[in-house]
Design a protein around this motif. Structure first.
Motif, mmCIF file in Angstrom:
data_model
loop_
_atom_site.group_PDB
_atom_site.id
_atom_site.type_symbol
_atom_site.label_atom_id
_atom_site.label_comp_id
_atom_site.label_asym_id
_atom_site.label_seq_id
_atom_site.Cartn_x
_atom_site.Cartn_y
_atom_site.Cartn_z
ATOM 1 N N GLN A 1 0.979 -1.256 0.149
ATOM 2 C CA GLN A 1 0.072 -0.084 -0.203
ATOM 3 C C GLN A 1 0.690 1.232 -0.080
ATOM 4 N N VAL A 2 0.211 2.290 -0.396
ATOM 5 C CA VAL A 2 1.056 3.462 -0.385
ATOM 6 C C VAL A 2 1.101 4.247 0.794
ATOM 7 N N THR A 3 2.297 4.636 1.121
ATOM 8 C CA THR A 3 2.640 5.235 2.432
ATOM 9 C C THR A 3 3.415 6.472 2.308
ATOM 10 N N LEU A 4 3.442 7.774 2.767
ATOM 11 C CA LEU A 4 4.329 8.652 2.721
ATOM 12 C C LEU A 4 4.575 9.206 4.474
ATOM 13 N N ARG A 5 5.897 9.683 4.561
ATOM 14 C CA ARG A 5 6.192 10.190 5.995
ATOM 15 C C ARG A 5 7.129 11.123 5.667
ATOM 16 N N GLU A 6 6.800 12.227 6.366
ATOM 17 C CA GLU A 6 7.675 13.399 6.529
ATOM 18 C C GLU A 6 8.564 13.555 7.841
ATOM 19 N N SER A 7 9.847 13.931 7.604
ATOM 20 C CA SER A 7 10.749 14.040 8.645
ATOM 21 C C SER A 7 11.405 15.350 8.516
ATOM 22 N N GLY A 8 11.901 15.871 9.699
ATOM 23 C CA GLY A 8 12.709 17.184 9.658
ATOM 24 C C GLY A 8 12.690 17.805 10.948
ATOM 25 N N PRO A 9 13.167 18.981 11.098
ATOM 26 C CA PRO A 9 13.191 19.725 12.527
ATOM 27 C C PRO A 9 11.749 20.088 12.809
ATOM 28 N N ALA A 10 11.731 19.913 14.030
ATOM 29 C CA ALA A 10 10.375 20.639 14.535
ATOM 30 C C ALA A 10 10.602 22.069 14.839
ATOM 31 N N LEU A 11 11.814 22.481 15.081
ATOM 32 C CA LEU A 11 12.262 24.032 15.302
ATOM 33 C C LEU A 11 13.098 24.506 14.731
ATOM 34 N N VAL A 12 12.976 25.824 13.874
ATOM 35 C CA VAL A 12 14.064 26.397 13.204
ATOM 36 C C VAL A 12 13.967 27.934 13.556
ATOM 37 N N LEU A 20 13.211 19.467 4.668
ATOM 38 C CA LEU A 20 12.249 18.168 4.993
ATOM 39 C C LEU A 20 12.454 17.050 3.955
ATOM 40 N N THR A 21 12.224 15.781 4.720
ATOM 41 C CA THR A 21 12.442 14.789 3.700
ATOM 42 C C THR A 21 11.208 13.826 3.884
ATOM 43 N N CYS A 22 10.714 13.652 2.566
ATOM 44 C CA CYS A 22 9.590 12.778 2.394
ATOM 45 C C CYS A 22 9.959 11.326 1.989
ATOM 46 N N THR A 23 9.528 10.292 2.836
ATOM 47 C CA THR A 23 10.012 9.092 2.735
ATOM 48 C C THR A 23 8.950 8.268 2.057
ATOM 49 N N PHE A 24 8.785 7.618 0.958
ATOM 50 C CA PHE A 24 7.396 7.016 0.676
ATOM 51 C C PHE A 24 7.819 5.536 0.177
ATOM 52 N N SER A 25 6.664 4.749 0.427
ATOM 53 C CA SER A 25 6.533 3.323 -0.120
ATOM 54 C C SER A 25 5.498 2.969 -0.879
ATOM 55 N N ALA A 93 4.059 26.167 10.337
ATOM 56 C CA ALA A 93 2.911 25.258 9.780
ATOM 57 C C ALA A 93 3.197 23.871 9.972
ATOM 58 N N THR A 94 2.166 23.131 9.425
ATOM 59 C CA THR A 94 2.289 21.646 9.303
ATOM 60 C C THR A 94 2.680 21.368 7.717
ATOM 61 N N TYR A 95 3.622 20.624 7.402
ATOM 62 C CA TYR A 95 4.139 20.529 6.331
ATOM 63 C C TYR A 95 3.684 19.068 5.798
ATOM 64 N N TYR A 96 3.190 18.770 4.596
ATOM 65 C CA TYR A 96 2.541 17.570 4.329
ATOM 66 C C TYR A 96 3.278 17.185 2.794
ATOM 67 N N CYS A 97 3.618 15.972 2.663
ATOM 68 C CA CYS A 97 4.091 15.499 1.509
ATOM 69 C C CYS A 97 2.826 14.741 0.945
ATOM 70 N N ALA A 98 2.504 14.583 -0.566
ATOM 71 C CA ALA A 98 1.486 13.942 -0.955
ATOM 72 C C ALA A 98 1.690 13.467 -2.377
ATOM 73 N N ARG A 99 1.198 12.202 -2.627
ATOM 74 C CA ARG A 99 1.408 11.696 -4.005
ATOM 75 C C ARG A 99 0.330 12.442 -4.629
#
Lengths: 124, 109
Positions: A1-12, A20-25, A93-99
């Motif tokens: 199934q398709v999944t995406l996950r964002e990662s990166g700093p919570a505070l800048v 920010l990095t989006c890792t997907f499968s 903001a909340t940052y999303y990655c999306a297919r």
């Protein structure tokens, strides 16, 4: 199934660069017709599209943020990276990655799979 | 730049009743419109694209209509899980661009 996950700093801090990095499968960005976008949402506010990278490495940016954004992909790692320079508190903001969904007419028309989002706060 | 305006900002409806949400474009966008549902703390969920095509797995009680500048999302019989914020989204084919409305909060009456 398709999944995406964002990662990166919570505070800048203001003026810093956000990465920010989006890792997907479940799909590959080397497959024709695939693409991934970044979308953000300030707390309690509406969604805003930021950038898109296609399977053939074409890249597109929001007109208003174009000068501050860079999107890239690493097909071997199934990752998409977004950098945003000169961060300001209004970028909190909340940052999303999306297919993106490719319609039968050949256009990318909507965001069909989303990550859970990564909240980024810009503060000194 | 095309601006998407949603109305009303908040809609109060009882479970089992019909809900009608509106989205207006500042100029014609043909049928280049999608709808999303977002619950607190969650990512948006695609409901409709192409103004009227339901996304995979979306129940038939959700329907979209309209073209040009006026669009409607109708939920025929509200279930408890349907109370959320709904966004419309315009897509420009070329050059690629995507803009969202400010959202309509659908709350329990």
């Amino acid at each position: 199934q398709v999944t995406l996950r964002e990662s990166g700093p919570a505070l800048v801090k203001p003026t810093q660069t956000l990465t920010l990095t989006c890792t997907f499968s479940g799909f590959s960005l080397s497959t024709s017709g695939m693409c991934v976008s970044w979308v953000r949402q300030p707390p309690g506010k509406a969604l805003e599209w930021l950038a898109r990278v296609d399977w053939d490495d074409d890249k597109y940016y929001s007109t208003s943020l174009r000068t501050r954004l860079t999107i890239s992909k690493d097909t071997s790692k199934n990752q998409v990276v977004l950098t945003m320079t000169n961060m300001d508190p209004v970028d909190t903001a909340t940052y999303y990655c999306a297919r993106m969904l490719l319609s039968g007419s050949g256009w990318y028309v909507a965001f069909d799979y989303w990550g859970q989002g990564s909240l980024v706060t810009v503060s000194s | 730049e095309i601006v998407m305006t949603q109305s009303p900002a908040t809609l109060s409806v009882s479970p089992g009743e019909r809900a009608t949400l509106s989205c207006r474009a500042s100029q014609s966008v043909s049928s280049n419109l999608a709808w999303y549902q977002q619950k607190p703390g969650q990512a948006p969920r695609l409901l409709i694209y192409g103004a009227s095509t339901r996304a995979t797995g979306i129940p038939a009680r959700f329907s979209g209509s309209g073209s040009g500048t006026e669009f409607t999302l109708t939920i025929s019989s509200l279930q408890s899980e349907d109370f959320a914020v709904y966004y419309c989204q315009y897509y420009n084919n070329w050059p690629p661009g995507y803009s969202f409305g400010q959202g309509t909060k659908l709350e329990i009456k």
